[in-house]
Design an enzyme around this catalytic site. Structure first.
Site, PDB file in Angstrom:
ATOM      1  N   THR A 123       3.000 -39.561  52.781  1.00 25.92           N
ATOM      2  CA  THR A 123       4.151 -38.868  52.186  1.00 25.92           C
ATOM      3  C   THR A 123       4.235 -37.417  52.666  1.00 25.92           C
ATOM      4  OG1 THR A 123       3.740 -40.218  50.241  1.00 25.92           O
ATOM      5  CG2 THR A 123       5.281 -38.397  49.981  1.00 25.92           C
ATOM      6  N   LYS A 140      -7.630 -31.090  48.567  1.00 26.61           N
ATOM      7  CA  LYS A 140      -8.405 -30.389  47.526  1.00 26.61           C
ATOM      8  C   LYS A 140      -9.722 -31.087  47.250  1.00 26.61           C
ATOM      9  CE  LYS A 140      -5.045 -33.124  45.882  1.00 26.61           C
ATOM     10  NZ  LYS A 140      -3.652 -33.303  46.279  1.00 26.61           N
ATOM     11  N   GLU A 196      -2.974 -23.782  51.450  1.00 27.28           N
ATOM     12  CA  GLU A 196      -2.029 -23.524  50.357  1.00 27.28           C
ATOM     13  C   GLU A 196      -1.476 -24.816  49.769  1.00 27.28           C
ATOM     14  OE1 GLU A 196      -1.101 -21.602  47.763  1.00 27.28           O
ATOM     15  OE2 GLU A 196      -0.985 -19.935  49.179  1.00 27.28           O
ATOM     16  N   GLY A 251       1.509 -27.649  45.044  1.00 25.46           N
ATOM     17  CA  GLY A 251       2.384 -27.831  46.213  1.00 25.46           C
ATOM     18  C   GLY A 251       3.335 -26.709  46.579  1.00 25.46           C
ATOM     19  N   GLY A 282       7.546 -41.425  44.260  1.00 21.74           N
ATOM     20  CA  GLY A 282       6.733 -40.867  45.349  1.00 21.74           C
ATOM     21  C   GLY A 282       5.791 -39.769  44.890  1.00 21.74           C
ATOM     22  N   GLU A 325       0.194 -41.722  44.017  1.00 17.23           N
ATOM     23  CA  GLU A 325      -0.303 -42.688  45.000  1.00 17.23           C
ATOM     24  C   GLU A 325      -0.519 -44.022  44.284  1.00 17.23           C
ATOM     25  OE1 GLU A 325      -0.781 -41.757  48.235  1.00 17.23           O
ATOM     26  OE2 GLU A 325      -0.115 -39.753  47.695  1.00 17.23           O
ATOM     27  N   LYS A 372      -8.686 -28.834  41.878  1.00 17.55           N
ATOM     28  CA  LYS A 372      -7.815 -27.679  42.104  1.00 17.55           C
ATOM     29  C   LYS A 372      -8.285 -26.446  41.320  1.00 17.55           C
ATOM     30  CE  LYS A 372      -3.851 -30.602  43.148  1.00 17.55           C
ATOM     31  NZ  LYS A 372      -2.787 -31.403  42.487  1.00 17.55           N
ATOM     32  N   GLY A 399       5.403 -34.372  45.443  1.00 16.62           N
ATOM     33  CA  GLY A 399       6.563 -34.634  46.291  1.00 16.62           C
ATOM     34  C   GLY A 399       6.339 -34.026  47.661  1.00 16.62           C
TER      35      GLY A 399
END
Lengths: 317, 317
Positions: A10, A99, A123, A128, A180, A183, A198, A295
């Site tokens: 993705t 991550k 980043e 995201g 989406g 997973e 994270k 996304g």
């Protein structure tokens, strides 16, 4: 700048899409043209991505001296770890959104980058579409930061929001997959492990220290029932999966768990696939960041931002 | 790194305080020691700042070849413009928190930096404790940003919050001055001019284009009455002074005015001296940043962040 992308899921497709759609803007800001020398995917032949130089063998890319930067979007910490190490040892810069890799093998990866005098940016690995990593590391590091807490997993936040709308946990998860965001294997998302990766990375960026991943207390959202959500709603609150890192008396403590959040908390309105992070610094007071956390395209913007940094910034280790 | 600070008002003192309090952290992150070679203030002899090399004559600093970076905290666009130009022409990097200067003379200042191959950073000029400038310019620039809007002036936001608590406009302004948020001359704050400077700079950072400052429609908060605030409160809304820049069909439009904000807007909960900025990008969707927008130390953290960039990033022009 000649680059290679390893891993065309993705996010990888999102990066290709953004590099095409915003080509002119991106090259103007970065200050040079971006050429995709190689696309690599380990598992399958990809035929819906257009006319690129494709290989299944990532070592071919590492032998290509013209490739300056590798974008690793495989995920996991086994094959991706090998790729990361090989990339850095071959003196190529590394951009990754992984991550899991960095929270568990970061020490070794950062050390290799330093030894080989190449750059590494990530980043896209945290929140995201929100440039939280560079904001913390380069921007407000002198603010005396004592605590950072936030909603860091778009999938679980999306599920909690859908459950508040009346969906069952199962249906909410299915919808997240259809959109989406999730997973097929969403274990890491709903069990809080992705959030732990994270918050652990954020903690490293603030205090220059990795906490043993095993020492992090982690609880996910998979035990939350429809009834829990309803009771929370009746009292004007919302369950949110919160990752929190605190430094007190030189000790760093990291906790991941669902927390009842009330209306006055800025995290209350961080819904659906959005992420939100609040930091508290003794000089800085409160800072809050929010943006889409799942996304393809929001994460892709962060990866393109890392390309800017490869060209225009020094390394992070 | 040898630096000089020109202008020792609230922010200048904040920078000195932070450089002392967080010396170890700051030097570790930046990667070298920071030495304050000169302190300059044009108007008065400063005797409450400690043992520094003080001068009233900024040209002395420019003649000192060992000074690498000048931090300009004078404000205004007359003397500060001369100092900025002289600094860059003398091949020294410039850090400034001066939005007035950059919004009105930015084109010339950025050109001079480029010509002289020195760096210029100005994170402290927009939303003090929030690294919005670099987030936009380096982070999410590929997100197809169409609009950015926000509360960008801490003083006027503080006044509006106090008025909601029952203060008169006059008393609210006095309290803001006592808290160190408002300067004695608060015309630029309450009339929306400071907000216009900041939104105009943000617009430049996104779209690489300066709008003639005269073309910006500006309305301040100084005509808002206690009654207006009460009526807004009754309907569950709040007046906020909003700066908004939109790009549509290749045309950039900037407007500054008080807007009635409702509870679902993230700007509703940005109160007191806080700033909040929301951007919308066609690929990125919404991003939101908030942090303290007035006061010495939050702005000082952004200026220290610029010192990191002087060492570790390339220039912005």
């Amino acid at each position: 700048m000649k680059i290679a992308i390893i891993g065309i899921g993705t996010i990888g497709k999102g990066v290709l899409e953004l590099l095409n759609k915003e080509k002119e803007n991106i090259e103007k800001r970065i200050g040079e043209s971006i050429e995709i020398s190689w696309i690599c995917d380990l598992k399958e032949n990809i035929n819906d991505i257009g006319d690129y130089n494709f290989t299944k063998d990532y070592k071919k890319i590492l032998k290509d001296d013209s490739v300056e930067t590798v974008i690793e979007l495989i995920g996991g910490n086994t094959v991706a770890f090998e790729i990361a190490k090989d990339t850095l040892k071959n003196k190529k810069n590394l951009i990754t959104a992984n991550k899991y890799l960095l929270a568990t093998k970061g020490k070794e990866v950062f050390k290799l980058a330093k030894e080989n005098k190449v750059k590494i940016f990530f980043e896209g690995a945290i929140a995201g579409g929100t440039p939280i990593a560079s904001s913390i590391y380069e921007g407000v590091f002198s603010g005396g930061i004592k605590q950072i807490r936030g909603i860091l997993n778009g999938t679980s936040n999306y599920i909690l929001s859908k459950m508040e709308e009346g969906y069952s946990y199962k249906d909410a998860l299915k919808t997240a997959q259809k959109e989406g965001y999730a997973e097929l294997d969403s274990t890491f998302d709903v069990k809080g492990i992705d959030t732990a990766h994270k918050i652990s990375l954020l903690s490293y960026l603030i205090w220059d220290e990795f906490i043993d991943f095993e020492k992090i207390s982690i609880k996910g959202i998979d035990f939350i029932t429809d009834k829990d959500i309803k009771i929370a709603k009746t009292s004007g609150k919302r369950y949110k999966l919160i990752g929190e890192a605190t430094k007190e008396d030189e000790a760093i403590k990291i906790v991941v768990k669902p927390v009842l959040i009330d209306k006055n908390d800025p995290l209350y309105n961080v819904n659906d696939a959005y992420n939100g992070i609040e930091s508290y610094g003794k000089h800085l007071e409160k800072t809050f960041f929010s943006g889409k956390g799942a996304g393809a395209l929001p994460t892709a913007t962060s990866i393109i931002g890392d390309l800017y940094k490869i060209k225009n910034s020094n390394a992070w280790y």
